[in-house]
Design a protein around this motif. Structure first.
Motif, PDB file in Angstrom:
ATOM      1  N   LEU A   1       0.476   3.531  -3.111  1.00 35.60           N
ATOM      2  CA  LEU A   1      -0.758   4.264  -3.399  1.00 35.60           C
ATOM      3  C   LEU A   1      -0.540   5.772  -3.466  1.00 35.60           C
ATOM      4  O   LEU A   1      -1.201   6.466  -4.250  1.00 35.60           O
ATOM      5  CB  LEU A   1      -1.827   3.924  -2.358  1.00 35.60           C
ATOM      6  CG  LEU A   1      -2.337   2.485  -2.401  1.00 35.60           C
ATOM      7  CD1 LEU A   1      -3.313   2.226  -1.261  1.00 35.60           C
ATOM      8  CD2 LEU A   1      -2.983   2.190  -3.751  1.00 35.60           C
TER       9      LEU A   1
ATOM     10  N   GLU B   1      -6.506   0.176  -4.687  1.00 35.24           N
ATOM     11  CA  GLU B   1      -6.288  -0.179  -3.283  1.00 35.24           C
ATOM     12  C   GLU B   1      -6.389  -1.681  -3.071  1.00 35.24           C
ATOM     13  O   GLU B   1      -5.725  -2.225  -2.180  1.00 35.24           O
ATOM     14  CB  GLU B   1      -7.318   0.553  -2.402  1.00 35.24           C
ATOM     15  CG  GLU B   1      -7.112   2.058  -2.354  1.00 35.24           C
ATOM     16  CD  GLU B   1      -8.030   2.721  -1.356  1.00 35.24           C
ATOM     17  OE1 GLU B   1      -8.686   1.993  -0.575  1.00 35.24           O
ATOM     18  OE2 GLU B   1      -8.101   3.961  -1.353  1.00 35.24           O
TER      19      GLU B   1
ATOM     20  N   ASN C   1       0.799  -1.222   0.000  1.00 34.34           N
ATOM     21  CA  ASN C   1       0.000   0.000   0.000  1.00 34.34           C
ATOM     22  C   ASN C   1       0.836   1.279   0.000  1.00 34.34           C
ATOM     23  O   ASN C   1       0.294   2.374  -0.174  1.00 34.34           O
ATOM     24  CB  ASN C   1      -0.996   0.012   1.175  1.00 34.34           C
ATOM     25  CG  ASN C   1      -0.320  -0.258   2.504  1.00 34.34           C
ATOM     26  OD1 ASN C   1       0.835   0.089   2.704  1.00 34.34           O
ATOM     27  ND2 ASN C   1      -1.058  -0.887   3.419  1.00 34.34           N
TER      28      ASN C   1
ATOM     29  N   LYS D   1      -1.565   7.808  -6.878  1.00 34.10           N
ATOM     30  CA  LYS D   1      -2.514   8.920  -6.830  1.00 34.10           C
ATOM     31  C   LYS D   1      -1.874  10.208  -7.340  1.00 34.10           C
ATOM     32  O   LYS D   1      -2.492  10.965  -8.100  1.00 34.10           O
ATOM     33  CB  LYS D   1      -3.007   9.105  -5.393  1.00 34.10           C
ATOM     34  CG  LYS D   1      -3.995  10.255  -5.232  1.00 34.10           C
ATOM     35  CD  LYS D   1      -4.413  10.431  -3.773  1.00 34.10           C
ATOM     36  CE  LYS D   1      -5.351  11.616  -3.614  1.00 34.10           C
ATOM     37  NZ  LYS D   1      -5.717  11.828  -2.186  1.00 34.10           N
TER      38      LYS D   1
END
Length: 322
Positions: free
Chosen positions: A199, A231, A196, A203
């Motif tokens: 991310l 995600e 994660n 983005k």
């Protein structure tokens, strides 16, 4: 009584001339290896097989080229007297680390090139004083991670090259302060899109798509574009070690629960054993230009002392006659 006065004047003139020559020994015109241009304030030391930065680089130098040499390390104060630098080229050397504070006095620097070296990491705050920099090239190194906030002070940065490294992630907010970024190269890195941590980068790329050149080419290790990661795909909580020498927990547990007789004897390469003991191969022998500089320096020093001795004897001779 004019004899001693003339001898003293001769002594002062010779001393001044020798000191002037010693201070300017960086440039070819004074016996050095670099090419210096007094009008443009450029010093070109590229392609000289240098293993150390030449001393006595003119303090008003604006443009300094040290690329295509064999520099393995830099002194923390290597550039502290070069406060007028706007361009510094260190590409295509053998730099493995950068000492903290090495760029702190280069507050007018606009262009810094360190590509094609062997950097694995960067010290925290290494670029914090470079508030005027607009171009930073770090591509073609071995960078495995970036310190938190490493680019936070570079609000004027327009071009940043991080391609061809070993980056798997960037810290949260790594690029948020780059208000003027127009070109950011991130391709050819093994971005880990299963964790994660990716991310933030995904983005950020989506938000800047079409506004910053080069960012869309960042791909995961499975060749999927970083900006397409969801995600659900980046669900794991990954922890990356700070070094590549971390020992997996499973190995430690296995070794702890085994008898000494059960542990196989592992061959240790001689070079690794020497590194463990702190043994290091001697540095490269001096290159031809460096040898020539050393020889000319010694000869100049010897001539200086010969002339001083002659002048002193001359003064003593006239004092005795007086």
């Amino acid at each position: 009584m004019m004899g001693p006065v003339l001898a003293a004047c001769l002594l002062i003139i010779l001393s001044t001339a020798w000191i002037s020559q010693a201070n300017g020994a960086t440039c070819k015109k004074d016996g050095g290896v670099c090419t210096c241009n007094d009008q443009t304030k450029n010093v070109d030391c590229s392609g000289k097989m240098l293993t150390a930065i030449p001393s006595n680089i003119p303090t008003d130098t604006d443009n300094l080229k040290l690329n295509y040499n064999k520099l393995r390390e830099l002194e923390p104060t290597a550039f502290h007297n070069l406060k007028e630098l706007t361009y510094l080229n260190l590409d295509t050397n053998q730099l493995q680390t950068l000492p903290a504070g090495v760029f702190d006095e280069l507050k007018n620097l606009e262009n810094l090139r360190i590509q094609q070296n062997q950097l694995k990491s960067l010290p925290s705050g290494i670029f914090d004083k470079l508030t005027k920099i607009t171009n930073l090239d770090l591509n073609d190194n071995k960078l495995e991670r970036l310190p938190n906030g490493v680019f936070d002070k570079l609000t004027q940065l327009g071009t940043l090259y991080l391609n061809n490294n070993q980056l798997r992630r960037v810290p949260e907010g790594a690029f948020d302060k780059l208000q003027n970024i127009k070109d950011l190269r991130l391709d050819t890195n093994p971005w880990d899109c299963s964790c994660n941590d990716i991310l933030y980068l995904s983005k950020w790329i989506r938000e800047k798509e079409g506004k910053v050149n080069g960012i869309e080419s960042a791909t995961c290790v499975n060749k999927k574009a970083v900006l397409e990661i969801t995600e659900e795909e980046a669900a794991e909580d990954c922890v990356y070690p700070n070094t590549t020498t971390a020992i997996p927990t499973t190995i430690i547990t296995t070794l702890a629960s085994s008898n000494d007789d059960d542990i196989p004897e592992l061959p240790v390469p001689q070079e690794n054993f020497q590194k463990f003991l702190g043994y290091q191969e001697p540095d490269h022998l001096p290159t031809q230009p460096q040898c020539l500089m050393s020889i000319s320096g010694y000869l100049g020093l010897m001539m200086f002392f010969v002339l001083i001795s002659a002048a002193i004897l001359y003064v003593i001779h006239f004092l005795k006659k007086a």
